[in-house]
Write an enzyme that holds these catalytic residues in place. Structure first.
Site, PDB file in Angstrom:
ATOM      1  N   ASP A 113       0.855  -1.202   0.000  1.00 23.80           N
ATOM      2  CA  ASP A 113       0.000   0.000   0.000  1.00 23.80           C
ATOM      3  C   ASP A 113       0.891   1.253   0.000  1.00 23.80           C
ATOM      4  OD1 ASP A 113       0.978  -0.471   2.598  1.00 23.80           O
ATOM      5  OD2 ASP A 113      -0.760   0.427   3.580  1.00 23.80           O
TER       6      ASP A 113
ATOM      7  N   HIS B 105       9.556  -0.195   9.131  1.00 25.58           N
ATOM      8  CA  HIS B 105       8.630  -1.332   9.229  1.00 25.58           C
ATOM      9  C   HIS B 105       8.725  -2.251   8.005  1.00 25.58           C
ATOM     10  CE1 HIS B 105       6.925   0.743  12.628  1.00 25.58           C
ATOM     11  NE2 HIS B 105       6.672   1.795  11.887  1.00 25.58           N
TER      12      HIS B 105
HETATM   13  C1  BDR Z   1       2.711  -0.439   8.652  1.00 27.00           C
HETATM   14  O1  BDR Z   1       1.595   0.428   8.436  1.00 27.00           O
HETATM   15  C2  BDR Z   1       1.858   1.303   7.381  1.00 27.00           C
HETATM   16  O2  BDR Z   1       1.701   2.634   7.814  1.00 27.00           O
HETATM   17  C3  BDR Z   1       3.278   1.083   6.965  1.00 27.00           C
HETATM   18  O3  BDR Z   1       3.436   1.196   5.560  1.00 27.00           O
HETATM   19  C4  BDR Z   1       3.594  -0.305   7.437  1.00 27.00           C
HETATM   20  O4  BDR Z   1       3.233  -1.274   6.483  1.00 27.00           O
HETATM   21  C5  BDR Z   1       3.391  -0.078   9.953  1.00 27.00           C
HETATM   22  O5  BDR Z   1       2.526  -0.262  11.030  1.00 27.00           O
HETATM   23 CA    CA Z   2       2.867  -0.663   4.127  1.00 28.40          CA
END
Ligand code: BDR
Ligand code: CA
Length: 307
Positions: free
Chosen positions: A10, A240
């Site tokens: 995403d 992340h």
């Molecule tokens: C996840 O949530 C999204 O904001 C980031 O892209 C990552 O996949 C982190 O909690």
């Molecule tokens: Ca993500």
């Protein structure tokens, strides 16, 4: 031999980091991207995925996925974290390249059959497409080599609510369904990704080594780090999604524990991942430890090579 991989994404600032990492790491053979809502709408996610591939000069198919959660109504995108178009203040142009004429879920099912036992699926957004692929083919997961998911938290609390990590929160029913389906899952959640924090200087240095793509990440990271500073806990941003990619190619940098997982799907704790050894489900390998400096080094060394 390089790992055959599809990334479900995403994009999203840390998704852009993850994608460039996947392109740079010789241990990964990126076959395709599938898109989902989360940080942005699904239409924006698709446009952003096409933009990142074009900017990196990489020609792989993109399949567009679901535009809303399995059971819940659509959520507003996380514009305060990733910007209104997904990449901070960057205005992403409309793309001329097209998605393939197959939905993400149909494509995932077909590719898992075609590359039976060899394909690694790295899911760095809500798990809606993965759950939908399991609806089409209950054997979907068994045809994969494994699924590595960025999401959840055992002991680190949440990042979108006090209890929930964003990817799981955006579609808790999909996550709960996938966790109970006997898939070979490695979960790279906030327990480890909240430890892999990179400051502005890290991205500034990356931009000097890789002016085009590292430079783009540097610009995006500025916005992302502004958000992290408002949270007040971190000096820099959480890596992340790139951590999930590194867990695919270099699992030895992570320590895992086996947990049977369920997800709370309503109320204040909606989106919380809960370890419950009484569940009739296969255990998920949950990352609980990480070699922080080597993960940061590995990301830097690989992305710095990108022209
Ligand atoms: C996840 O949530 C999204 O904001 C980031 O892209 C990552 O996949 C982190 O909690
Ligand atoms: Ca993500």
């Amino acid at each position: 031999m390089a790992i055959k991989m599809i990334i479900d994404t995403d994009p999203g600032i840390d998704d852009a980091m993850a994608l460039f990492y996947a392109i740079a790491d010789p241990a990964i053979d990126l076959l395709a991207l599938t898109t989902v809502f989360g940080n942005v709408t699904t239409a924006q996610a698709t446009r952003n995925a096409l933009f990142l591939l074009k900017t990196a000069g990489v020609d792989v198919p993109v399949a567009q996925g679901s535009s809303q959660p399995r059971k819940l109504p659509a959520f507003p995108p996380s514009a305060h974290v990733h910007g209104s178009e997904g990449f901070g203040t960057l205005q992403v142009p409309k793309q001329t390249a097209q998605v393939i004429p197959e939905s993400a879920q149909e494509f995932l099912v077909r590719m898992a059959r075609k590359h039976k036992g060899e394909l690694v699926l790295c899911a760095i957004g809500p798990l809606t497409n993965i759950a939908a692929a399991l609806d089409i083919d209950p054997e979907f997961c068994r045809n994969l080599k494994r699924i590595v998911i960025m999401g959840g938290s055992l002991g680190a609390g949440g990042n979108i609510t006090t209890a929930a990590e964003a990817n799981i929160y955006h579609d808790p029913h999909a996550a709960d369904f996938v966790f109970r389906k006997g898939c070979n899952i490695t979960l790279v959640g906030l327990d480890v990704t909240n430890q892999v924090i990179c400051p502005r200087s890290y991205f500034a240095q990356l931009a000097t080594q890789s002016p085009k793509l590292g430079g783009l990440l540097h610009k995006m990271a500025d916005f992302y780090i502004d958000f992290y500073e408002t949270v007040g806990k971190f000096e820099g941003c959480g890596m992340h999604d790139p951590s999930a990619l590194i867990a695919c190619s270099t699992p030895e940098l992570f320590v895992t524990e086996d947990h049977k997982l369920r997800v709370i799907c309503s109320g204040d704790r909606s989106g919380e991942t809960v370890s419950d050894q009484n569940l009739a489900a296969e255990a998920v390998k949950v990352c609980v430890g990480v070699n922080i400096s080597l993960v940061k080094q590995k990301f830097f060394e690989n992305v710095a090579k990108l022209k």
